[in-house]
Design a protein around this motif. Structure first.
Motif, PDB file in Angstrom:
ATOM      1  N   PHE A  77       1.385  -1.068   0.041  1.00  0.00           N
ATOM      2  CA  PHE A  77       0.298  -0.336  -0.305  1.00  0.00           C
ATOM      3  C   PHE A  77       0.874   1.219   0.164  1.00  0.00           C
ATOM      4  O   PHE A  77       1.977   1.434   1.091  1.00  0.00           O
ATOM      5  N   PHE A  78       0.578   1.949  -0.862  1.00  0.00           N
ATOM      6  CA  PHE A  78       1.221   3.432  -1.181  1.00  0.00           C
ATOM      7  C   PHE A  78       0.681   4.282  -0.227  1.00  0.00           C
ATOM      8  O   PHE A  78      -0.528   4.834  -0.568  1.00  0.00           O
ATOM      9  N   GLY A  79       2.060   5.563  -0.366  1.00  0.00           N
ATOM     10  CA  GLY A  79       1.741   6.944  -0.233  1.00  0.00           C
ATOM     11  C   GLY A  79       1.255   7.759  -0.762  1.00  0.00           C
ATOM     12  O   GLY A  79       1.707   6.952  -2.163  1.00  0.00           O
ATOM     13  N   GLN A  80       1.220   9.146  -0.474  1.00  0.00           N
ATOM     14  CA  GLN A  80       0.634   9.985  -1.576  1.00  0.00           C
ATOM     15  C   GLN A  80       2.258  10.890  -2.226  1.00  0.00           C
ATOM     16  O   GLN A  80       2.375  11.150  -2.658  1.00  0.00           O
ATOM     17  N   GLY A  81       2.811  10.175  -1.751  1.00  0.00           N
ATOM     18  CA  GLY A  81       3.995  11.141  -2.014  1.00  0.00           C
ATOM     19  C   GLY A  81       5.101  11.596  -1.727  1.00  0.00           C
ATOM     20  O   GLY A  81       4.082  12.563  -1.056  1.00  0.00           O
ATOM     21  N   THR A  82       6.164  12.281  -1.718  1.00  0.00           N
ATOM     22  CA  THR A  82       6.735  13.418  -1.733  1.00  0.00           C
ATOM     23  C   THR A  82       6.850  14.040  -3.095  1.00  0.00           C
ATOM     24  O   THR A  82       8.222  13.317  -3.554  1.00  0.00           O
TER      25      THR A  82
ATOM     26  N   LEU B 104       1.232 -10.938  -9.256  1.00  0.00           N
ATOM     27  CA  LEU B 104       0.774  -9.825 -10.548  1.00  0.00           C
ATOM     28  C   LEU B 104       0.016  -9.521  -9.483  1.00  0.00           C
ATOM     29  O   LEU B 104      -0.675  -9.704  -8.925  1.00  0.00           O
ATOM     30  N   PHE B 105       0.192  -7.813  -9.754  1.00  0.00           N
ATOM     31  CA  PHE B 105      -0.337  -6.860  -9.310  1.00  0.00           C
ATOM     32  C   PHE B 105      -0.837  -5.946 -10.109  1.00  0.00           C
ATOM     33  O   PHE B 105       0.222  -5.238 -11.312  1.00  0.00           O
ATOM     34  N   TRP B 106      -2.008  -5.279 -10.511  1.00  0.00           N
ATOM     35  CA  TRP B 106      -2.158  -3.850 -11.152  1.00  0.00           C
ATOM     36  C   TRP B 106      -2.657  -2.530  -9.771  1.00  0.00           C
ATOM     37  O   TRP B 106      -3.450  -3.135  -8.768  1.00  0.00           O
ATOM     38  N   TYR B 107      -2.088  -1.206 -10.601  1.00  0.00           N
ATOM     39  CA  TYR B 107      -2.199  -0.207 -10.039  1.00  0.00           C
ATOM     40  C   TYR B 107      -3.110   0.580 -10.689  1.00  0.00           C
ATOM     41  O   TYR B 107      -2.471   0.353 -11.390  1.00  0.00           O
ATOM     42  N   VAL B 108      -3.294   1.649  -9.568  1.00  0.00           N
ATOM     43  CA  VAL B 108      -3.946   3.010 -10.772  1.00  0.00           C
ATOM     44  C   VAL B 108      -3.466   4.290  -9.845  1.00  0.00           C
ATOM     45  O   VAL B 108      -3.194   3.690  -8.242  1.00  0.00           O
ATOM     46  N   GLN B 109      -3.139   5.267 -10.333  1.00  0.00           N
ATOM     47  CA  GLN B 109      -2.458   6.466 -10.114  1.00  0.00           C
ATOM     48  C   GLN B 109      -3.030   7.398 -10.677  1.00  0.00           C
ATOM     49  O   GLN B 109      -3.703   7.658 -11.600  1.00  0.00           O
ATOM     50  N   TYR B 110      -3.870   7.739  -9.958  1.00  0.00           N
ATOM     51  CA  TYR B 110      -4.805   9.661 -10.375  1.00  0.00           C
ATOM     52  C   TYR B 110      -3.305  10.893 -10.145  1.00  0.00           C
ATOM     53  O   TYR B 110      -2.518  10.721  -9.382  1.00  0.00           O
ATOM     54  N   PRO B 111      -3.772  11.928 -11.235  1.00  0.00           N
ATOM     55  CA  PRO B 111      -2.663  12.852 -10.945  1.00  0.00           C
ATOM     56  C   PRO B 111      -2.220  12.822  -9.515  1.00  0.00           C
ATOM     57  O   PRO B 111      -2.923  13.964  -8.378  1.00  0.00           O
ATOM     58  N   ASN B 112      -1.070  13.856  -8.975  1.00  0.00           N
ATOM     59  CA  ASN B 112      -0.039  14.044  -7.678  1.00  0.00           C
ATOM     60  C   ASN B 112      -0.731  13.322  -6.857  1.00  0.00           C
ATOM     61  O   ASN B 112      -1.291  14.057  -5.398  1.00  0.00           O
ATOM     62  N   ARG B 113      -0.766  11.935  -7.004  1.00  0.00           N
ATOM     63  CA  ARG B 113      -1.239  10.908  -5.924  1.00  0.00           C
ATOM     64  C   ARG B 113      -0.451   9.525  -6.188  1.00  0.00           C
ATOM     65  O   ARG B 113       0.264   9.719  -7.343  1.00  0.00           O
ATOM     66  N   GLY B 114      -0.726   8.728  -5.301  1.00  0.00           N
ATOM     67  CA  GLY B 114      -0.059   7.599  -4.868  1.00  0.00           C
ATOM     68  C   GLY B 114      -0.253   6.575  -5.445  1.00  0.00           C
ATOM     69  O   GLY B 114      -1.796   6.994  -6.382  1.00  0.00           O
ATOM     70  N   LEU B 115       0.075   5.265  -5.755  1.00  0.00           N
ATOM     71  CA  LEU B 115      -0.441   3.891  -6.124  1.00  0.00           C
ATOM     72  C   LEU B 115      -1.580   3.970  -5.662  1.00  0.00           C
ATOM     73  O   LEU B 115      -0.947   3.710  -3.734  1.00  0.00           O
ATOM     74  N   GLN B 116      -2.295   3.423  -6.076  1.00  0.00           N
ATOM     75  CA  GLN B 116      -3.421   2.829  -5.109  1.00  0.00           C
ATOM     76  C   GLN B 116      -3.903   1.102  -6.129  1.00  0.00           C
ATOM     77  O   GLN B 116      -4.088   0.730  -7.207  1.00  0.00           O
TER      78      GLN B 116
END
Lengths: 116, 115
Positions: free
Chosen positions: A106-111, B33-45
């Motif tokens: 699980f990822f954070g929102q980042g820096t 194997l994994f899939w992640y999604v990323q919205y603008p200026n956000r981390g990976l979900q």
């Protein structure tokens, strides 16, 4: 349950300076990994810490370092910053490796680090 | 060494139509194997994962993925796309043993769902 928390969200530094980024994992997670995301190189693995020990390292220069504390919080440090270090730095926590743990991270929102 | 390929930089689809985002992998042994999604200026979900078992795995927000061992593929699918699905999608692989929790990511596919 609170998610992965990274601080600060945004940072602007000058070339030659050093920077420390912080990551608080999900409660109970002992594995913390760091990734660098840039438009040119994509997502690249920096290193992983598990129970305060670095157990995996990516192909980055020694200017990039990290550590993990007994409460699983992690910091990464970049010394002698270069323009090319400008990136989104992502922290991920995982319960894999603990009894009953799961496999996904699980990822954070980042820096967002900008070096000028 | 493990690797992931996402052959399409961008996929465009009309809302309501099915979507597929492609991913192929290379890893020693059986993959995670994994899939992640990323919205603008956000981390990976996290969306979904394949570890073992059924080749069709279901995940969040109506997404599913089909694991094909012979073709070393793990394509992401959704029967009916929504405009809100527009985002950057990453496929990732981790080897089953060793390497800790290190994930190797593809280059990402930008999904654009249009009205």
């Amino acid at each position: 349950k609170a998610g992965v928390t990274q601080t600060p969200r945004y940072l602007i530094k000058t070339r030659g300076q050093q920077v420390t980024l912080s990551c608080s994992p999900i409660s109970g997670h002992r594995s913390v990994s760091w990734y660098q995301q840039t438009p040119g190189q994509g997502l690249q693995f920096l290193f992983e810490y598990f129970s305060e020990t670095q157990r995996n390292k990516g192909n980055f220069p020694g200017r990039f370092s990290g550590r993990q504390f007994s409460n699983s919080r992690s910091e990464m440090n970049v010394s002698t910053l270069e323009l090319g270090d400008s990136a989104l730095y992502l922290c991920a926590s995982s319960s894999r490796g603990t009894v009953g743990g799961s496999t996904e991270a699980f990822f954070g929102q980042g820096t967002r680090l900008t070096v000028v | 060494a493990q690797s992931v390929a996402q052959p399409e930089d961008q996929v465009n689809v009309a809302e309501g139509n099915p979507l597929t985002v492609k991913c192929t992998y290379s890893v020693s042994g059986n993959p995670y194997l994994f899939w992640y999604v990323q919205y603008p200026n956000r981390g990976l979900q996290f969306l979904l994962k394949y570890i073992t078992g059924d080749n069709l795995v279901k995940g969040s927000y109506g997404f599913e993925a089909e694991f094909n061992k012979s073709q070393t593929s793990f394509h992401l699918k959704k029967p009916s796309a929504l405009v809100s699905d527009s985002a950057l999608y990453f496929c990732a692989v981790r080897g089953p043993t060793g390497g800790g929790n290190k994930l190797t990511f593809g280059t990402g596919t930008q999904l654009k769902v249009e009205l």
